[in-house]
Design a protein around this motif. Structure first.
Motif: not given
Length: 283
Positions: A138-142, A145-148, A162-167
């Motif tokens: 996934v990388g960074f989530l929006p 909003g709707k995209d997220r 599933a793999v996500l990056y997050e700040a």
């Protein structure tokens, strides 16, 4: 006849520990004519570490399309260039894909110099068998909003890892959103991979959320969500109460009726029409 065009090298750099830079990457960064970097100030430290005095030029998400023309012109002169990001592999949740596409379209060679990647590093310590067969990156989530909501719904329906990056300032909110969809899902949260304060935690999404509320979130995070467990009962065994409970959680998280129905139908292995019918009865 040999081509007199140059080569664009896509060079992976360390995600935290400078000793992880490969000797091939270091050699490349010493020999190319120009190094294009996401942040020249950051990359200057890396080049200094390997005694490279190559010229640094910025190339980031806001000027990538424009800078691609300059890179192609340089390569057509027979010179060589390297692309680096702040950390890890360029063009993987970082700038670079548009540049690569433009260079390829111009008939110029692109050469990968592999190395560190938070994606592969996190998967290697996750302990999930699906990391070898079925991974959604996934990388960074929006941010909102709707995209997220759409991406969260996609994650909820993906049966593999599933793999996500997050700040750091958003990781708690992301865990909360994921927990609304499935707080019992197994996960592996990696913080500051390869750095001095590296931390790797294996727990459920709910447990990670509780932990995040007790500590200060610092550093960069990579989250690996484990595969969804196989549904033990057949589709006919899922009663309306189970469907309604799952739908309610999805709707409360902000998903539309359509997205919520798709997510629940996929997780419970039920016909979407049946789930959507239940969703309509809840509204």
């Amino acid at each position: 006849m040999a081509s007199n065009k140059g080569t664009l090298y896509i060079v992976a750099t360390p995600i935290g520990n400078l000793d992880d830079l490969s000797s091939r990457a270091a050699k490349t960064l010493r020999q190319v004519d120009v190094v294009y970097a996401e942040d020249t100030r950051h990359s200057k430290t890396l080049l200094s570490h390997i005694d490279s005095n190559r010229r640094l030029v910025s190339l980031h998400e806001h000027n990538e399309a424009e800078r691609a023309e300059d890179v192609i012109a340089l390569l057509l002169e027979g010179k060589s260039a390297a692309l680096v990001s702040d950390a890890g592999t360029p063009a993987v949740s970082d700038p670079g894909s548009r540049l690569v596409a433009a260079v390829v379209a111009a008939g110029i060679r692109v050469c990968p110099i592999p190395g560190a990647s938070a994606l592969a590093t996190a998967l290697s310590v996750s302990g999930f068998a699906a990391s070898s067969t079925d991974v959604l990156f996934v990388g960074f989530l929006p941010a909102k909003g709707k995209d997220r909501r759409a991406v969260l719904a996609h994650i909820a329906t993906h049966t593999g890892a599933a793999v996500l990056y997050e700040a750091p300032h958003r990781v708690r909110a992301t865990l909360a959103d994921l927990g609304t969809l499935n707080d019992a899902r197994a996960a592996c949260l990696c913080r500051e991979l390869t750095k001095l304060h590296e931390e790797i935690r294996h727990a459920t999404v709910a447990e990670l959320l509780d932990w995040s509320k007790e500590v200060e979130m610092r550093g960069e995070f990579t989250l690996v969500l484990g595969p969804l467990p196989e549904v033990e009962s057949a589709a006919d065994a899922a009663d309306d109460a189970v469907i309604d409970a799952a739908l309610t959680r999805c709707l409360d998280a902000g998903l539309t009726a359509r997205d919520a129905s798709s997510a629940v139908a996929a997780v419970l292995e039920l016909p979407r029409r049946r789930v959507y019918s239940r969703c309509q009865s809840l509204r």
